[in-house]
Design a protein around this motif. Structure first.
Motif, PDB file in Angstrom:
ATOM      1  N   LYS A  28       4.321   0.154  -6.802  1.00  0.00           N
ATOM      2  CA  LYS A  28       3.176  -0.693  -6.478  1.00  0.00           C
ATOM      3  C   LYS A  28       3.468  -2.183  -6.512  1.00  0.00           C
ATOM      4  O   LYS A  28       2.735  -2.975  -5.911  1.00  0.00           O
ATOM      5  N   TYR A  58       2.166   8.441   3.967  1.00  0.00           N
ATOM      6  CA  TYR A  58       1.811   8.274   2.559  1.00  0.00           C
ATOM      7  C   TYR A  58       3.022   8.543   1.667  1.00  0.00           C
ATOM      8  O   TYR A  58       3.686   9.564   1.782  1.00  0.00           O
ATOM      9  N   GLN A  59       3.305   7.621   0.754  1.00  0.00           N
ATOM     10  CA  GLN A  59       4.485   7.735  -0.115  1.00  0.00           C
ATOM     11  C   GLN A  59       4.065   8.026  -1.548  1.00  0.00           C
ATOM     12  O   GLN A  59       3.153   7.408  -2.083  1.00  0.00           O
ATOM     13  N   ARG A  60       4.747   8.987  -2.165  1.00  0.00           N
ATOM     14  CA  ARG A  60       4.473   9.352  -3.546  1.00  0.00           C
ATOM     15  C   ARG A  60       5.502   8.711  -4.479  1.00  0.00           C
ATOM     16  O   ARG A  60       6.581   8.284  -4.053  1.00  0.00           O
ATOM     17  N   TYR A  95       7.570   5.311  -4.141  1.00  0.00           N
ATOM     18  CA  TYR A  95       6.496   4.298  -4.149  1.00  0.00           C
ATOM     19  C   TYR A  95       6.546   3.463  -5.427  1.00  0.00           C
ATOM     20  O   TYR A  95       6.662   3.987  -6.526  1.00  0.00           O
ATOM     21  N   CYS A  97       0.845  -1.188   0.000  1.00  0.00           N
ATOM     22  CA  CYS A  97       0.000   0.000   0.000  1.00  0.00           C
ATOM     23  C   CYS A  97       0.885   1.243   0.000  1.00  0.00           C
ATOM     24  O   CYS A  97       2.112   1.163   0.052  1.00  0.00           O
ATOM     25  N   ARG A  98       0.279   2.406  -0.029  1.00  0.00           N
ATOM     26  CA  ARG A  98       1.022   3.666  -0.105  1.00  0.00           C
ATOM     27  C   ARG A  98       1.836   3.947   1.165  1.00  0.00           C
ATOM     28  O   ARG A  98       2.766   4.754   1.132  1.00  0.00           O
ATOM     29  N   TYR A  99       1.511   3.276   2.246  1.00  0.00           N
ATOM     30  CA  TYR A  99       2.152   3.568   3.523  1.00  0.00           C
ATOM     31  C   TYR A  99       3.240   2.545   3.877  1.00  0.00           C
ATOM     32  O   TYR A  99       4.005   2.759   4.816  1.00  0.00           O
TER      33      TYR A  99
END
Length: 252
Positions: free
Chosen positions: A143, A103-105, A141, A93-95
């Motif tokens: 996925k 939260y990671q971009r 990030y 996930c984003r975290y």
């Protein structure tokens, strides 16, 4: 040396073993009993007999080859990896890998958000404390990374993701299993040939199974595995008991 008509006669005879009909289909003029008699004479000739024998040998080889091809295809369908056609994955996930589990971009997302932040803050009062852009969990990030077991957001389970690979680049086995795609209002449905049915047919081809019939209905209602250790007079009874245990009603 056999004539063209005699060669045609051999080819026609190998179709249905009907001498008189083959004689007429080969283009000879005789009909009825005359054709039958002429065909019998041809069939007694050593050269014709040799041609028929050779033709039967080639036919047996072709049938065996086709049977092997069918068996190989059934086995491929039954054992191919369905993950080559469609995958249900658990991805990070984003975290999961953000600094401090924030939260990671991605790099592009960070540049986009930073540019928008500048636009929103370019008219700030010069006497006010300078605003600082929130870097959140940083950049990086990706996925496709595995979920982080220590993530407090997804608890290490990640997020679900359905992935359909490019079917132009399938392996031979997956290409055999693949039966096309269907576009529905809910998305794309990947179609596959029935793996369980292919496995049963392959087993039947090897003589591993036999069919047991319910006489109240037409056709076979099930397939039971019968081992060689069971006596012949017991096999039918055992097969019926196996099907009854599976929920079928079988007449004795």
């Amino acid at each position: 040396m056999a004539t063209a008509k005699q060669l045609r006669f051999v080819a026609e005879y190998l179709i249905d073993r009907n001498g008189g009909a083959a004689y007429q289909r080969a283009g000879f003029k005789a009909t009825g009993n005359a054709a039958e008699s002429a065909a019998c004479r041809l069939l007694r000739e050593p050269e014709i007999q040799k041609l028929i024998e050779d033709g039967e040998g080639k036919l047996r080889e072709r049938v065996e080859r086709e049977q092997d091809d069918v068996a190989n295809m059934l086995w491929t369908i039954a054992t191919a990896d369905a993950n080559e056609l469609i995958q249900h994955r658990r991805l990070c996930c984003r975290y999961c890998y953000g600094k401090g589990f924030r939260y990671q971009r991605t790099a592009n997302e960070r540049e986009r958000d930073h540019a928008q932040w500048i636009v929103e803050h370019q008219d700030d009062d010069d006497e006010a404390p300078a605003a600082v852009f929130d870097e959140m969990g940083g950049v990086g990030y990706h996925k496709l990374k595995e979920p982080n077991r220590d993530c407090p957001e997804c608890f290490g389970e990640g997020v679900p993701d359905v992935y359909v690979p490019d079917t132009r680049h399938l392996s031979d086995a997956a290409r055999t299993l693949y039966a096309g795609v269907k576009v529905t209002k809910d998305g794309i449905e990947v179609k596959m040939h029935a793996r369980d049915a292919a496995l049963v047919k392959f087993g039947e081809h090897l003589g591993m199974f036999r069919q047991v019939h319910d006489h109240k209905h037409s056709g076979a209602v099930g397939v039971a595995e019968i081992g060689d250790s069971i006596a012949p007079d017991q096999k039918e009874r055992v097969a019926k008991e196996m099907l009854r245990a599976a929920g079928y009603v079988i007449d004795d």
